[in-house]
Design an enzyme around this catalytic site. Structure first.
Site, PDB file in Angstrom:
ATOM      1  N   CYS A 170      37.378 -14.419  -8.597  1.00 17.69           N
ATOM      2  CA  CYS A 170      36.784 -15.392  -7.680  1.00 17.69           C
ATOM      3  C   CYS A 170      37.821 -16.280  -7.018  1.00 17.69           C
ATOM      4  O   CYS A 170      38.943 -16.415  -7.490  1.00 17.69           O
ATOM      5  CB  CYS A 170      35.859 -16.349  -8.426  1.00 17.69           C
ATOM      6  SG  CYS A 170      34.575 -15.542  -9.349  1.00 17.69           S
TER       7      CYS A 170
ATOM      8  N   GLY B 264      37.578 -12.181  -3.787  1.00 19.56           N
ATOM      9  CA  GLY B 264      36.231 -11.716  -4.099  1.00 19.56           C
ATOM     10  C   GLY B 264      35.453 -11.462  -2.823  1.00 19.56           C
ATOM     11  O   GLY B 264      35.421 -12.322  -1.947  1.00 19.56           O
TER      12      GLY B 264
ATOM     13  N   ASN C  85      36.015 -20.120 -11.372  1.00 16.61           N
ATOM     14  CA  ASN C  85      36.890 -18.949 -11.401  1.00 16.61           C
ATOM     15  C   ASN C  85      37.421 -18.805 -12.821  1.00 16.61           C
ATOM     16  O   ASN C  85      38.010 -19.738 -13.342  1.00 16.61           O
ATOM     17  CB  ASN C  85      38.057 -19.132 -10.423  1.00 16.61           C
ATOM     18  CG  ASN C  85      39.081 -17.996 -10.497  1.00 16.61           C
ATOM     19  OD1 ASN C  85      40.247 -18.201 -10.209  1.00 16.61           O
ATOM     20  ND2 ASN C  85      38.670 -16.806 -10.877  1.00 16.61           N
ATOM     21  N   GLY C  86      37.183 -17.648 -13.415  1.00 17.68           N
ATOM     22  CA  GLY C  86      37.682 -17.402 -14.765  1.00 17.68           C
ATOM     23  C   GLY C  86      36.614 -16.762 -15.605  1.00 17.68           C
ATOM     24  O   GLY C  86      35.681 -16.143 -15.092  1.00 17.68           O
TER      25      GLY C  86
ATOM     26  N   TYR D 105      49.619  -9.077  -8.606  1.00 18.57           N
ATOM     27  CA  TYR D 105      48.709  -8.436  -7.663  1.00 18.57           C
ATOM     28  C   TYR D 105      47.743  -9.368  -6.944  1.00 18.57           C
ATOM     29  O   TYR D 105      47.516  -9.251  -5.748  1.00 18.57           O
ATOM     30  CB  TYR D 105      47.866  -7.382  -8.410  1.00 18.57           C
ATOM     31  CG  TYR D 105      46.693  -6.866  -7.611  1.00 18.57           C
ATOM     32  CD1 TYR D 105      46.879  -5.886  -6.639  1.00 18.57           C
ATOM     33  CD2 TYR D 105      45.403  -7.366  -7.811  1.00 18.57           C
ATOM     34  CE1 TYR D 105      45.810  -5.418  -5.894  1.00 18.57           C
ATOM     35  CE2 TYR D 105      44.331  -6.897  -7.057  1.00 18.57           C
ATOM     36  CZ  TYR D 105      44.541  -5.926  -6.103  1.00 18.57           C
ATOM     37  OH  TYR D 105      43.502  -5.465  -5.364  1.00 18.57           O
TER      38      TYR D 105
HETATM   39  P1  AMP Z   1      44.233   2.889 -10.389  1.00 16.44           P
HETATM   40  O1  AMP Z   1      45.524   3.049 -11.127  1.00 16.44           O
HETATM   41  O2  AMP Z   1      43.757   4.113  -9.744  1.00 16.44           O
HETATM   42  O3  AMP Z   1      43.167   2.337 -11.307  1.00 16.44           O
HETATM   43  O4  AMP Z   1      44.407   1.803  -9.246  1.00 16.44           O
HETATM   44  C1  AMP Z   1      45.556   1.081  -9.062  1.00 16.44           C
HETATM   45  C2  AMP Z   1      45.444   0.279  -7.797  1.00 16.44           C
HETATM   46  O5  AMP Z   1      44.409  -0.713  -7.939  1.00 16.44           O
HETATM   47  C3  AMP Z   1      46.729  -0.457  -7.463  1.00 16.44           C
HETATM   48  O6  AMP Z   1      47.055  -0.151  -6.130  1.00 16.44           O
HETATM   49  C4  AMP Z   1      46.406  -1.919  -7.607  1.00 16.44           C
HETATM   50  O7  AMP Z   1      46.951  -2.642  -6.537  1.00 16.44           O
HETATM   51  C5  AMP Z   1      44.894  -1.995  -7.590  1.00 16.44           C
HETATM   52  N1  AMP Z   1      44.390  -2.940  -8.612  1.00 16.44           N
HETATM   53  C6  AMP Z   1      44.868  -3.167  -9.817  1.00 16.44           C
HETATM   54  N2  AMP Z   1      44.135  -4.081 -10.479  1.00 16.44           N
HETATM   55  C7  AMP Z   1      43.163  -4.458  -9.651  1.00 16.44           C
HETATM   56  C8  AMP Z   1      42.076  -5.394  -9.741  1.00 16.44           C
HETATM   57  N3  AMP Z   1      41.862  -6.108 -10.827  1.00 16.44           N
HETATM   58  N4  AMP Z   1      41.261  -5.520  -8.680  1.00 16.44           N
HETATM   59  C9  AMP Z   1      41.469  -4.774  -7.588  1.00 16.44           C
HETATM   60  N5  AMP Z   1      42.466  -3.898  -7.431  1.00 16.44           N
HETATM   61  C10 AMP Z   1      43.316  -3.724  -8.450  1.00 16.44           C
END
Ligand code: AMP
Length: 472
Positions: A9, A35, A109-110, A254
């Protein structure tokens, strides 16, 4: 009960601006990456709280007529992502109730890790819950507090919570914000100059929300701190005893936007350092460095600068598709990669490629991208990940799958290489990640990489393996 325990969030709050809801709208717009499923704003007008929220993106939810309804000089806002099964408007925030302490709205958020226990106790005592989100528990605790003032009741409530929470509240005369004692999730504090020497106070998950509205970042809301803004001015007070800090390192890896300061540090800077350290510690003999856009861009720039291998934008992202990971259904997620990325054959043909991404979770996206790059003519594909292997789920507000679905929890490095079909795979070591975020005082949470959770979690084994409900 709670369907899930990882709301990703963004939160925003503003006090003392004649166009509070419009600025909240802009603030949420800048926090949209945190989000994309629902958005909401509550504003305060003549001691009454007005709340508008709906499923959808900020720009779609807040049309001019809706914003015109959200009158007043104070507002809070929320933008939220949740997983399937929980995507109901009922759980959209802010939550807004009238209780014995007056009107109150909250956005969170959390993740409150003892929410199930608190909710069980409250329900046994007759409380009725409307939603399945852990945030609603807070409002019940406020209503039941014997403290007379809203700030006192909030303090009472916050002291019963465990886990991760950056909270913004709107009460009849005040905006009150608070951060959990470990400071898992970010919350920045800023000011906005108004004509006549007045100032408006603003709070946001990330400082990119301040930039858009010309607010100036002052400091973070400290872990364990509560800030109360009202007609009498602003008060900053510690509501909880000092605890070990545990800032979420994944915000830097990320989640946050590169143009933000999070935990007082530049995301762009730390990501570039991750890339540089990755190049130093996991070099690759290659012709070009290619980021997985957008998440791998900053680290790829660092990798290229450090290694001297030229940076090439050989994967083009369609910006009109949402983040694939964030799509609730697996079918859409699978299709999403192709929908989102297209390789540039002209740049890839015959090349040995270092493919940089920020993280590998299930590995399924990476495998598709590796295949895509190879089928566009790349001779070799060396996957470099700018964080350590993700081996344990997060219980503090980041959406990670169960341990069984985490590729690094169940495979050797060679197993991961085979699965992703890359020629080599390497991850940034934990010590290098800590160096990249300049964690000289051990103030970050690395639980997703180590399995060491900084707070007590009930039934930890069950939680980690089954991602069972949290109260947690
Ligand atoms: P995968 O290894 O196929 O599960 O997806 C990895 C990708 O998902 C990477 O490009 C990350 O940038 C992205 N990613 C990792 N964690 C998250 C998250 N919590 N929410 C959204 N995207 C994520």
């Amino acid at each position: 009960m709670f369907d899930k325990f990882h709301d990703e969030c963004g939160v925003f709050a503003i006090y003392g601006h004649p166009e509070a809801s419009k600025l909240a709208n802009l603030g949420l717009y800048a926090l949209q990456h945190r989000g994309q499923e629902s958005a909401g704003i509550a504003s305060l007008h003549n001691d009454t709280i007005i709340c508008r929220k709906a499923m959808g993106h900020v720009a779609d939810v807040f049309t001019n007529p809706i914003l015109a309804e959200l009158k007043g000089e104070s507002a809070i806002g929320h933008t939220r992502y949740s997983t399937a099964g929980d995507t109901v408007e009922l759980n959209a925030q802010p939550f807004n109730v009238m209780c014995n302490k007056g009107a109150i709205a909250v956005a969170h958020n959390g993740n409150i890790t003892n929410a199930i226990n608190l909710r069980n106790e409250l329900e046994q005592d007759g409380s009725i819950f409307q939603a399945t989100s852990d945030t609603e528990v807070i409002l019940h605790l406020v209503a039941r507090s014997r403290e007379k003032t809203m700030a006192g009741a909030l303090r009472d409530a916050l002291l019963q919570l465990e886990g991760a929470f950056s909270l913004v509240f709107l009460a009849e005369k005040h905006v009150i914000v608070a951060r959990d004692p470990h400071g898992f999730r970010p919350l920045a504090f800023g000011q906005l100059e108004l004509s006549g020497g007045k100032v408006a106070y603003v709070f946001a998950s990330e400082t990119c929300a301040f930039d858009l509205i010309n607010a100036v970042y002052i400091s973070d809301v400290e872990p364990g701190e509560m800030v109360i803004v009202g007609p009498e001015g602003i008060t900053r007070q510690r509501y909880a005893p000092i605890a070990e800090k545990a800032h979420c390192v994944f915000e830097h890896v990320y989640f946050a936007r590169p143009d933000s300061l999070v935990f007082g540090k530049s995301i762009a800077h730390s990501r570039e350092r991750m890339g540089r350290l990755l190049a130093q510690q996991c070099p690759a003999d290659a012709d070009i460095v290619v980021p997985v856009p957008d998440s791998g861009v900053a680290a790829a720039l660092g990798f290229s600068a450090e290694s001297g291998i030229p940076y090439r934008q050989a994967l083009i992202r369609n910006h009109y598709v949402g983040r694939t990971f964030i799509e609730p259904s697996q079918t859409i997620r699978d299709f999403g990669v192709k929908l989102k990325l297209n390789p540039v054959r002209h740049l890839l043909e015959g090349k040995r490629v270092v493919l940089v991404d920020d993280s590998l979770v299930r590995g399924t996206t990476s495998r598709k991208i590796v295949r895509m790059v190879r089928s566009a003519g790349a001779k070799e594909v060396h996957l470099r990940i700018s964080c350590p292997p993700t081996i344990s789920p997060c219980f503090y507000g980041v959406d990670t799958p169960t341990k069984g679905e985490l590729i690094a929890a169940n495979n050797t490095l060679e197993g991961i290489r085979r699965f992703t079909e890359a020629d080599s795979v390497a991850y940034l070591p934990l010590s290098a990640l800590s160096e990249a975020v300049e964690d000289t005082k051990q103030e970050y949470c690395y639980a997703c990489y180590t399995g060491n959770y900084p707070t007590h979690l009930i039934n930890i084994e069950e939680l980690v393996n089954n991602k069972a409900m949290i109260g947690v």
